[in-house]
Design an enzyme around this catalytic site. Structure first.
Site, PDB file in Angstrom:
ATOM      1  N   THR A  27      -7.756   4.522   3.695  1.00  0.00           N
ATOM      2  CA  THR A  27      -6.745   4.249   4.719  1.00  0.00           C
ATOM      3  C   THR A  27      -5.364   4.515   4.134  1.00  0.00           C
ATOM      4  OG1 THR A  27      -8.091   2.702   5.961  1.00  0.00           O
ATOM      5  CG2 THR A  27      -5.720   2.371   6.076  1.00  0.00           C
ATOM      6  N   GLN A 101     -14.958   9.258   9.097  1.00  0.00           N
ATOM      7  CA  GLN A 101     -15.465   7.890   9.110  1.00  0.00           C
ATOM      8  C   GLN A 101     -15.172   7.222  10.458  1.00  0.00           C
ATOM      9  OE1 GLN A 101     -13.921   4.470   6.977  1.00  0.00           O
ATOM     10  NE2 GLN A 101     -15.913   4.167   5.981  1.00  0.00           N
ATOM     11  N   HIS A 177     -18.826   3.449   9.587  1.00  0.00           N
ATOM     12  CA  HIS A 177     -18.249   2.390   8.736  1.00  0.00           C
ATOM     13  C   HIS A 177     -18.958   1.071   9.060  1.00  0.00           C
ATOM     14  CE1 HIS A 177     -15.668   0.033   6.344  1.00  0.00           C
ATOM     15  NE2 HIS A 177     -14.489   0.531   6.653  1.00  0.00           N
ATOM     16  N   ASN A 180     -17.140  -3.727   4.704  1.00  0.00           N
ATOM     17  CA  ASN A 180     -15.811  -4.351   4.534  1.00  0.00           C
ATOM     18  C   ASN A 180     -15.377  -5.330   5.623  1.00  0.00           C
ATOM     19  OD1 ASN A 180     -15.829  -2.871   2.250  1.00  0.00           O
ATOM     20  ND2 ASN A 180     -14.424  -1.285   2.960  1.00  0.00           N
ATOM     21  N   TYR A 182     -15.761  -5.279   8.880  1.00  0.00           N
ATOM     22  CA  TYR A 182     -15.407  -4.785  10.210  1.00  0.00           C
ATOM     23  C   TYR A 182     -16.582  -5.000  11.176  1.00  0.00           C
ATOM     24  CZ  TYR A 182     -11.367  -3.195   7.649  1.00  0.00           C
ATOM     25  OH  TYR A 182     -10.236  -3.175   6.866  1.00  0.00           O
ATOM     26  N   ARG A 229     -21.876   3.632   5.545  1.00  0.00           N
ATOM     27  CA  ARG A 229     -21.340   2.873   4.410  1.00  0.00           C
ATOM     28  C   ARG A 229     -21.545   1.388   4.631  1.00  0.00           C
ATOM     29  NH1 ARG A 229     -15.284   2.313   1.653  1.00  0.00           N
ATOM     30  NH2 ARG A 229     -15.968   2.906  -0.425  1.00  0.00           N
ATOM     31  N   ASN A 237     -12.292  -9.100   4.023  1.00  0.00           N
ATOM     32  CA  ASN A 237     -11.856  -9.544   5.353  1.00  0.00           C
ATOM     33  C   ASN A 237     -12.551 -10.824   5.816  1.00  0.00           C
ATOM     34  OD1 ASN A 237      -9.798  -7.607   6.151  1.00  0.00           O
ATOM     35  ND2 ASN A 237     -11.431  -6.093   6.011  1.00  0.00           N
ATOM     36  N   GLY A 319     -12.261   6.459  -4.943  1.00  0.00           N
ATOM     37  CA  GLY A 319     -11.192   6.225  -3.983  1.00  0.00           C
ATOM     38  C   GLY A 319      -9.833   6.428  -4.600  1.00  0.00           C
ATOM     39  N   ARG A 320      -9.334   5.363  -5.254  1.00  0.00           N
ATOM     40  CA  ARG A 320      -7.974   5.406  -5.783  1.00  0.00           C
ATOM     41  C   ARG A 320      -7.722   6.614  -6.677  1.00  0.00           C
ATOM     42  NH1 ARG A 320      -8.337  -0.820  -7.269  1.00  0.00           N
ATOM     43  NH2 ARG A 320     -10.503  -0.219  -6.975  1.00  0.00           N
TER      44      ARG A 320
END
Ligand code: 8OZ
Length: 364
Positions: A27, A101, A177, A180, A182, A229, A237, A319-320
């Site tokens: 994101t 995604q 997705h 996480n 959601y 995923r 969250n 990712g990062r």
């Protein structure tokens, strides 16, 4: 150079990867504010990273209700499909592969981000102990409204339509997705799902929404272009469950029948520790899955090589590292140093910290 399998091609369903280094969904909050169309720099940003074996796009809301943060892109309007076309064309022109995604945040949202200022939707009217970003600052997530049973078929179809839209935009496939905290994760867990109908209560009922979404998306564009995923051990969250191993064992065994392109797992806490209570949970869950497995979370080069060469994973998502190293594949292949990213420019803004990270050659 190294001879690790990490740098060799793979075939995940209909997806042909030039190597087993995957760009994780990230994101970045740079979509056009007025209509959630991918921003003007998105084609450049993704094309810079096209040497990844597979790019997974940032989470993209499948409907206005699926949005939980300012400036995230959508995949439900014609203008959004057009905006994404520029991204997929730029990536394909560089020889890359990219899936979109499909994202619905469920309760991780706020009325300020919802159509008509209404409450976000969720399996049950239980507020997430989490925060979201509404464009002005971080704010507590709002109390959601519990979905009516009669609303669920149309919601499942929204994922399928998002998948069709993604294909129309030129994506090679989609990743659902389910991670996480959601919407899909909210259905899976008893901390957020206290429904008394066919979508709540037993594990069979709590996994129903996931399986219906997977079936609908696979039916729309093919299981061989559909990935998923999950983040079984992550508390992201404010998500919680009384027995996550039971839920995710059932889910993963049930996923085998679909023959998906891949299963992508966040190992441990998303963006956090890889540690789990017993230390073996992720390996136990991975062993239940028959198909292609993408591992993620805090992998170093050495860990990724060991994981793919041992067969523990078929690919590893970073990712990062991909934010600050557009040429991450070349750097890992050469065992070159990695650039550190600037957290202040992760979310929102323009080119700074987005399209201005140099390759190793450019930096030299
Ligand atoms: C960071 C900030 C906002 C959203 C996720 C889509 O955790 C996200 C996300 C990450 O999956």
């Amino acid at each position: 150079m190294t001879s690790s399998k990490l740098f060799t091609p793979a075939r995940f369903g209909a997806l042909e990867l030039a190597n087993r280094i995957v760009m994780a969904p990230l994101t970045r909050n740079r979509a056009r504010p007025e209509d959630d169309v991918p921003g003007p720099l998105a084609p450049t940003y993704y094309a810079q990273r096209a040497s990844a074996g597979l790019i997974i796009s940032e989470g993209s809301q499948i409907s206005p209700e699926g949005k939980g943060y300012a400036w995230t892109p959508g995949i439900y309007s014609p203008a959004q499909i057009e905006g994404w076309k520029a991204v997929t064309e730029a990536v394909h022109a560089k020889g890359g592969r990219i899936v979109l995604q499909l994202w619905h945040v469920g309760r991780v949202s706020h009325n300020a981000l919802q159509p008509g200022g209404r409450a976000p939707v969720a399996p049950s009217a239980i507020r997430a102990e989490s925060r979201t970003f509404d464009g002005n600052g971080f704010t507590a997530t709002a109390e959601p409204r519990a979905l009516e049973l009669a609303e669920i078929p149309a919601l499942v179809e929204t994922y399928a339509q998002g998948a069709r839209n993604a294909r129309a935009a030129g994506f090679d496939g989609v990743e659902i997705h389910g991670a996480n905290g959601y919407l899909i994760d909210q259905f899976l867990r008893d901390g957020s799902n206290q429904r008394t109908d066919a979508y709540g209560g037993s594990i069979a009922n709590r996994t129903r929404f996931l399986f219906e979404v997977v079936e609908a998306v696979a039916g729309a564009i093919g299981a061989d272009r559909t990935g998923l995923r999950l983040s079984p051990m992550s508390p992201s969250n404010g998500i919680s469950d009384s027995d996550p191993m039971a839920v995710f064992s059932h889910a993963i065994k049930g996923l085998n029948r679909f023959g998906l392109a891949y299963l992508h797992m966040v190992e441990g806490a998303t963006q956090g520790s890889r540690e789990t209570p017993r230390g073996t949970e992720m390996a136990e869950l991975r062993a239940l899955y028959d198909g292609n497995y993408i591992a993620n979370n805090g992998y170093t080069r050495a860990m990724a090589i060991a994981s793919v060469d041992s067969g523990a994973a078929d690919a590893v998502a970073f990712g990062r590292a991909f934010i600050s190293n557009p040429d991450l594949v070349a750097r890992l292949a050469a065992d070159a140093p990695l650039a550190e990213g600037d957290r202040a420019t992760y979310y929102g803004g323009g080119a700074a910290g987005y399209t201005d990270y140099p390759t190793l050659a450019e930096a030299a």
